[in-house]
Design an enzyme around this catalytic site. Structure first.
Site, PDB file in Angstrom:
ATOM      1  CG  LEU A 100      -4.528   8.644   0.551  1.00  0.00           C
ATOM      2  CD1 LEU A 100      -5.121   8.808  -0.850  1.00  0.00           C
ATOM      3  CD2 LEU A 100      -3.461   7.558   0.550  1.00  0.00           C
ATOM      4  CB  SER A 141      -2.002  10.546  -2.883  1.00  0.00           C
ATOM      5  OG  SER A 141      -1.355  11.593  -3.606  1.00  0.00           O
ATOM      6  CE1 TYR A 182     -15.027  20.065   7.186  1.00  0.00           C
ATOM      7  CE2 TYR A 182     -16.124  18.260   6.068  1.00  0.00           C
ATOM      8  CZ  TYR A 182     -15.247  18.706   7.018  1.00  0.00           C
ATOM      9  OH  TYR A 182     -14.570  17.799   7.804  1.00  0.00           O
ATOM     10  NE  ARG A 186      -5.049  18.020   6.339  1.00  0.00           N
ATOM     11  CZ  ARG A 186      -4.820  17.237   7.403  1.00  0.00           C
ATOM     12  NH1 ARG A 186      -3.790  16.416   7.392  1.00  0.00           N
ATOM     13  NH2 ARG A 186      -5.618  17.258   8.447  1.00  0.00           N
ATOM     14  N   GLY A 187      -3.194  14.143   0.461  1.00  0.00           N
ATOM     15  CA  GLY A 187      -2.543  13.924  -0.833  1.00  0.00           C
ATOM     16  C   GLY A 187      -1.045  13.761  -0.750  1.00  0.00           C
TER      17      GLY A 187
END
Length: 358
Positions: A233, A239, A80, A235-236
């Site tokens: 979620l 959300s 990452y 990746r949004g």
């Protein structure tokens, strides 16, 4: 931060601690942890630029929200930001209050090969590579052990038994506490568990990603392996904060994700609006009801929330106070039926690396 914000944050933390008296265990052999873990990837990669100071503040807030005597699971990967995320966690832990710092458990994925340009070049699960990756992670994290260590994707050229065997050797040496897996199918899960105890399987699981329910989740439960669920979620996407008009930053993973493309996005956001109606009737946010749904799938599942701001973290922690009745669960599933989402969860080239999808 204003006095009112301080008061609100204190209340939110207290509520989270009240809700977090229950703990969840990562399988039969793993550690006891807070019911929500913090996925740290977005603080370093794939979703556009993140604010470093806010990321560290969010890490501190999560550690402080976890009650004394309970472990706070921080999930990262050595790839990452090509090490950036581990260094960020190192800084956050060094600057956190001692009591909060002691609660931190690190879950680290390894094995992804990167290019100078930032691309991905496959996976390496050879025992020598495992030892090499681990040495670098320990240095970047500033710790003498990793709590849960797992290869990010199965190396097709290396039997999983060899990769897990190398991690088991690191457990014997005291450099790793527990062995995890990531995105593997039921057969690979069984083969790995025959080599050494596996604490948990990290895999995508959400209202719109439910493929694990058919075979993988039952196999994990049979073997006494917990689940750390990422992408709760999506990746949004689910959300409640994502819109059709949103412009993504260059390099944002969602710009090439099938679920965020054209008509797929329109259809998927229609599902979110249906879910919003259920959430509003319950008096909670869309994100909270989506996270609460995953929490309700079993005590052996620990959702990872990818908050990289304190306000998003506060919202996610609030999901732990959401009690879903049988009627609530039925309403959620009517709004977002299994298999209703459109588009694969990764582009085709990345789907090919998922042992869990084969």
């Amino acid at each position: 931060m204003t006095t009112n914000q301080n008061t609100n944050d204190a209340q939110d933390t207290g509520d989270a601690q009240d809700a977090g008296n229950a703990r969840r265990t990562l399988g039969a052999s793993g550690p006891s942890v807070f019911p929500l873990g913090l996925g740290c990837m977005g603080m370093s990669a794939l979703y556009g630029e993140a604010d470093r100071s806010e990321s560290i503040a969010t890490l501190h807030a999560f550690l402080e929200a976890v009650p004394e005597g309970t472990n706070a699971l921080l999930d990262t990967g050595d790839f990452y930001g090509m090490g950036h995320n581990e260094l960020l966690i190192n800084e956050a832990l060094r600057t956190a209050p001692a009591a909060a710092r002691e609660r931190a458990l690190t879950s680290v994925k390894f094995g992804a090969l990167r290019t100078v340009e930032g691309g991905f070049a496959g996976y390496d699960g050879r025992p020598d590579a495992v030892r090499n990756f681990l040495a670098y992670s320990l240095q970047r994290l500033g710790r003498d052990h990793v709590d849960v260590y797992r290869i990010a994707r199965v190396d097709p050229d290396v039997p999983i038994e060899e990769t897990v065997g190398a991690i088991a050797e690191a457990v014997q040496a005291g450099h790793v506490r527990h062995i995890g897996l990531s995105e593997v199918g039921a057969d690979t899960l069984r083969r790995a568990a025959a080599v050494a105890p596996i604490s948990d399987l990290q895999i995508e699981y959400s209202l719109i990603s439910r493929n694990i329910e058919a075979e993988i989740l039952p196999t994990a439960r049979e073997l006494g392996i917990g689940v750390t669920a990422y992408g709760v979620l999506s990746r949004g996407l689910i959300s409640g904060h994502f819109s059709r008009e949103r412009e993504l930053a260059p390099g944002d993973f969602r710009g090439m994700s099938p679920r965020f493309q054209g008509g797929n996005l329109d259809r998927n956001l229609d599902l979110v609006e249906a879910l919003r109606k259920v959430a509003e009737e319950k008096g909670v946010s869309v994100a909270q009801i989506a996270i609460a749904w995953v929490l309700a799938r079993g005590e052996d599942i620990v959702p990872l929330v990818g908050a990289r701001r304190r306000d998003r973290l506060t919202e996610a922690l609030g999901a732990m106070r959401v009690e879903l009745t049988a009627a609530d669960l039925a309403a959620v599933e009517e709004a977002v039926p299994a298999g209703a989402a459109v588009g694969e969860r990764y582009p085709a080239a990345q789907m090919a690396h998922l042992d869990s999808e084969h």
